[in-house]
Write a protein that holds these residues in place. Structure first.
Motif, PDB file in Angstrom:
ATOM      1  N   UNK A 190      25.109  23.968  -0.382  1.00 31.46           N
ATOM      2  CA  UNK A 190      25.239  23.051  -1.499  1.00 31.46           C
ATOM      3  C   UNK A 190      26.416  22.096  -1.271  1.00 31.46           C
ATOM      4  N   UNK A 191      26.302  20.910  -1.820  1.00 30.59           N
ATOM      5  CA  UNK A 191      27.342  19.896  -1.636  1.00 30.59           C
ATOM      6  C   UNK A 191      28.657  20.298  -2.276  1.00 30.59           C
ATOM      7  N   UNK A 192      28.621  21.119  -3.333  1.00 26.76           N
ATOM      8  CA  UNK A 192      29.841  21.456  -4.065  1.00 26.76           C
ATOM      9  C   UNK A 192      30.492  22.755  -3.594  1.00 26.76           C
ATOM     10  N   UNK A 193      30.109  23.257  -2.407  1.00 25.86           N
ATOM     11  CA  UNK A 193      30.693  24.514  -1.929  1.00 25.86           C
ATOM     12  C   UNK A 193      32.045  24.291  -1.253  1.00 25.86           C
ATOM     13  N   UNK A 194      32.366  23.033  -0.940  1.00 25.71           N
ATOM     14  CA  UNK A 194      33.651  22.736  -0.316  1.00 25.71           C
ATOM     15  C   UNK A 194      33.624  22.989   1.174  1.00 25.71           C
ATOM     16  N   UNK A 195      34.663  22.500   1.853  1.00 22.90           N
ATOM     17  CA  UNK A 195      34.771  22.744   3.285  1.00 22.90           C
ATOM     18  C   UNK A 195      33.816  21.903   4.112  1.00 22.90           C
ATOM     19  N   UNK A 196      33.857  22.113   5.416  1.00 25.02           N
ATOM     20  CA  UNK A 196      33.062  21.286   6.315  1.00 25.02           C
ATOM     21  C   UNK A 196      31.598  21.704   6.373  1.00 25.02           C
ATOM     22  N   UNK A 197      31.220  22.778   5.682  1.00 23.37           N
ATOM     23  CA  UNK A 197      29.816  23.174   5.633  1.00 23.37           C
ATOM     24  C   UNK A 197      29.048  22.486   4.511  1.00 23.37           C
ATOM     25  N   UNK A 198      29.746  21.827   3.592  1.00 25.87           N
ATOM     26  CA  UNK A 198      29.104  21.236   2.421  1.00 25.87           C
ATOM     27  C   UNK A 198      27.985  20.282   2.831  1.00 25.87           C
ATOM     28  N   UNK A 199      26.795  20.540   2.306  1.00 22.39           N
ATOM     29  CA  UNK A 199      25.662  19.684   2.574  1.00 22.39           C
ATOM     30  C   UNK A 199      25.016  19.858   3.939  1.00 22.39           C
ATOM     31  N   UNK A 200      25.532  20.781   4.728  1.00 22.09           N
ATOM     32  CA  UNK A 200      25.017  20.983   6.082  1.00 22.09           C
ATOM     33  C   UNK A 200      23.845  21.981   6.078  1.00 22.09           C
ATOM     34  N   UNK A 201      22.988  21.925   7.106  1.00 17.92           N
ATOM     35  CA  UNK A 201      21.888  22.887   7.191  1.00 17.92           C
ATOM     36  C   UNK A 201      22.379  24.332   7.269  1.00 17.92           C
ATOM     37  N   UNK A 202      21.818  25.171   6.430  1.00 13.91           N
ATOM     38  CA  UNK A 202      22.163  26.595   6.368  1.00 13.91           C
ATOM     39  C   UNK A 202      21.112  27.459   7.052  1.00 13.91           C
ATOM     40  N   UNK A 203      19.845  27.103   6.884  1.00 10.64           N
ATOM     41  CA  UNK A 203      18.728  27.872   7.453  1.00 10.64           C
ATOM     42  C   UNK A 203      17.827  26.921   8.212  1.00 10.64           C
ATOM     43  N   UNK A 204      17.522  27.290   9.461  1.00 10.01           N
ATOM     44  CA  UNK A 204      16.589  26.500  10.265  1.00 10.01           C
ATOM     45  C   UNK A 204      15.497  27.414  10.814  1.00 10.01           C
ATOM     46  N   UNK A 205      14.394  26.828  11.165  1.00  8.71           N
ATOM     47  CA  UNK A 205      13.293  27.603  11.720  1.00  8.71           C
ATOM     48  C   UNK A 205      12.460  26.758  12.649  1.00  8.71           C
TER      49      UNK A 205
END
Length: 268
Positions: A190-205
């Protein structure tokens, strides 16, 4: 079907040096609870090197969380190529946290920091990098554990029959996939999670040969009712529990989508 039935499909969870005990416990519990039709057991590098994955009844290999550099060391190139052969021959692979780093082309963990591990990975199911830790990590505690919303693509919400497009997930040391193509991505931080992971892909397949894989930087298999007792877990458990039915159904859908021989409508 009874355990030991020759027609019963098998699911293996990797268990060896580097695997976190809690990650192993949650992975086994999830598969045993949600897939009672599968014969679930642990597998180690010696088993893989002896050809355990060549059995046509093996439907799934799950690589759980921990420290993936030890997975690579123990398996070696021969073991990794046997895993690749298993997947390309129609087997399913689920890589969670360390298993997701392991399944990508490059592990970029804590770059420039005291825990840095930055090396190519041979399995290379995902052609890009797995970058982390999303929010920090400590090998001796859970002080960086977070409850983070996975923002799911609309078609995944429909296919998995979920009640919401945002599902709280447990993240501790996990990765994101900055190089992923749009058609590979199933969920985002999620965009509001903070840090450099915000808005980045979490699950790929995606697919490799005749088989399929899922890589997730979040522990979608973690049951908040069975977290190890500590202050950090006490703080995030209520958030995780709020969408836990959807979390469980999401992970069940993702696993079902990669099983060898699956004729389920959940097939991605």
């Amino acid at each position: 079907m009874q355990p030991g039935d020759a027609t019963r499909k098998k699911a293996f969870v990797y268990a060896s040096t580097g695997v976190h005990p809690a990650a192993l416990r949650h992975a086994l519990r999830f598969l045993e609870t949600e897939f009672p039709e599968l014969e679930v057991s642990k597998i180690g590098p010696k088993d893989i090197l002896k050809g355990a994955l060549s059995d046509a009844s093996v439907a799934l290999l799950l690589m759980p969380g921990g420290a993936d550099r030890f997975y690579a060391q123990k398996l070696g190139s021969e073991g990794i190529q046997l895993i690749r052969k298993f997947i390309e021959g129609g087997g399913g692979y689920v890589g969670i946290c360390a298993g997701a780093y392991f399944g990508s082309s490059y592990c970029e963990f804590d770059k420039g920091g005291p825990l840095e591990v930055c090396d190519p990975r041979e399995l290379a199911l995902h052609s890009g990098r797995a970058v982390g830790s999303a929010f920090g990590y400590d090998y001796e505690s859970s002080k960086f554990a977070k409850a983070v919303d996975a923002v799911l693509k609309d078609d995944l919400v429909k296919k998995a029959d979920l009640s919401t497009g945002r599902v709280a997930s447990y993240v501790n040391g996990g990765c994101f996939f900055p190089d992923a193509k749009e058609d590979e991505v199933l969920a985002y931080f999620c965009q509001d999670c903070g840090g450099h992971a915000a808005g980045q892909p979490m699950v790929v397949g995606g697919s490799a040969g005749s088989g399929r894989y899922i890589l997730t930087g979040a522990h979608l298999e973690y049951d908040p009712e069975h977290l190890d007792p500590c202050r950090e877990h006490d703080e995030i458990a209520p958030t995780l529990k709020a969408t836990d039915t959807d979390r469980r159904n999401l992970m069940k859908f993702l696993v079902a989508s990669v099983l060898r021989g699956s004729d389920s409508p959940s097939r991605l």
